[in-house]
Design a protein around this motif. Sequence first.
Motif, PDB file in Angstrom:
ATOM      1  N   PRO A  73       0.837  -1.204   0.000  1.00 29.29           N
ATOM      2  CA  PRO A  73       0.000   0.000   0.000  1.00 29.29           C
ATOM      3  C   PRO A  73       0.867   1.246   0.000  1.00 29.29           C
ATOM      4  N   LEU A  74       0.574   2.175  -0.904  1.00 30.81           N
ATOM      5  CA  LEU A  74       1.326   3.426  -0.973  1.00 30.81           C
ATOM      6  C   LEU A  74       0.580   4.580  -0.327  1.00 30.81           C
ATOM      7  N   ILE A  75      -0.738   4.604  -0.525  1.00 32.02           N
ATOM      8  CA  ILE A  75      -1.546   5.727  -0.058  1.00 32.02           C
ATOM      9  C   ILE A  75      -2.853   5.188   0.508  1.00 32.02           C
ATOM     10  N   SER A  76      -3.265   5.732   1.634  1.00 32.69           N
ATOM     11  CA  SER A  76      -4.579   5.432   2.193  1.00 32.69           C
ATOM     12  C   SER A  76      -5.542   6.552   1.822  1.00 32.69           C
ATOM     13  N   LEU A  77      -6.766   6.173   1.462  1.00 39.10           N
ATOM     14  CA  LEU A  77      -7.777   7.176   1.145  1.00 39.10           C
ATOM     15  C   LEU A  77      -8.745   7.391   2.303  1.00 39.10           C
ATOM     16  N   ALA A  78      -8.343   6.946   3.495  1.00 39.77           N
ATOM     17  CA  ALA A  78      -9.119   7.219   4.700  1.00 39.77           C
ATOM     18  C   ALA A  78      -8.866   8.657   5.165  1.00 39.77           C
ATOM     19  N   GLU A  79      -9.719   9.127   6.052  1.00 34.18           N
ATOM     20  CA  GLU A  79      -9.565  10.477   6.585  1.00 34.18           C
ATOM     21  C   GLU A  79      -8.308  10.591   7.451  1.00 34.18           C
ATOM     22  N   THR A  80      -8.026   9.545   8.221  1.00 35.83           N
ATOM     23  CA  THR A  80      -6.862   9.525   9.089  1.00 35.83           C
ATOM     24  C   THR A  80      -6.124   8.196   8.893  1.00 35.83           C
ATOM     25  N   ARG A  81      -4.901   8.121   9.358  1.00 36.00           N
ATOM     26  CA  ARG A  81      -4.121   6.898   9.186  1.00 36.00           C
ATOM     27  C   ARG A  81      -4.822   5.700   9.829  1.00 36.00           C
TER      28      ARG A  81
END
Length: 286
Positions: free
Chosen positions: A183-191
């Motif tokens: 995973p490179l990037i999360s599209l959640a609001e926070t980690r």
Amino acid sequence: MTHAGVGGGTDITARMMMVQAPAVFGQEFTVVNRTAGSGAQALQYVASKPADGHTIILMTQTHILTQLRNPSLPQFADFIPVARATADPHLVLVRRDSPFRTPADLINAGKERSLRFGGTHVGGTDHVVIFAFGRASGIQRPTLVPFRGGGEVVINVVGGNVDTAVVNPGEAEAQLRAGEVRPLISLAETRLEAFADVPTAKELGIDATGYTLRGFCVFKGTPDDRVARLESGLIEAMSGQVYRTYLQNTGQMPESVTGREAWGAQLTQFNRDGREALQALGLLRG
């Protein structure tokens, strides 16, 4: 009321909520499955019932996309958000040996050429999320490579048939555990706790989020006091151990359950993003 067939993810979510709801509300609940038309029949069913709070719909992003493409149906503005049931965040993944080692590698490559993103069907939730992410990150418009489901998407990431993909963690659980994808990037609001080293898009200056969402709504005209009672009661029913265990066992966010303010804001954002994406993709007129 759900548009999913018996045993589908949305149907199961409704039934898990109902384990403790009868005790909370002092009355029995019944699931009504109306499966035709990508949510169209479910929307029409709810609209045909009195707006008295006794008929609630478990709404997903599929309903909104169906509404956008079918203006004769009851529209998003015809519903009142009550409470969110699940929020399953998306991750931007690459295969283990991808040349994209960092988020910057991916974004920079996307500015040079159109990246091939794995996702589900054209005009669906994944497509909208991918489009919104691409627009917000300033890359060339991504090319969607559609597959039949999340599992198939992940297999094709591992096989190198796409550059990257947007998937829920649960869909890639085995490959993540085996180190076959990164995973490179999360599209959640926070980690995310399980991916504490993965930055969110917003941390990278990209104003984009992505979730698979399910939550309850009622038809407009439902009295405010009944909406408030439904909100508090549904949250209580979904705060019990049975529902919390369901979220944990299916890889959903523990913070999935929330009230109408946050739920309504998410639906409003997706309605806006969905309209813009479908128009830009030539799938919606006007």
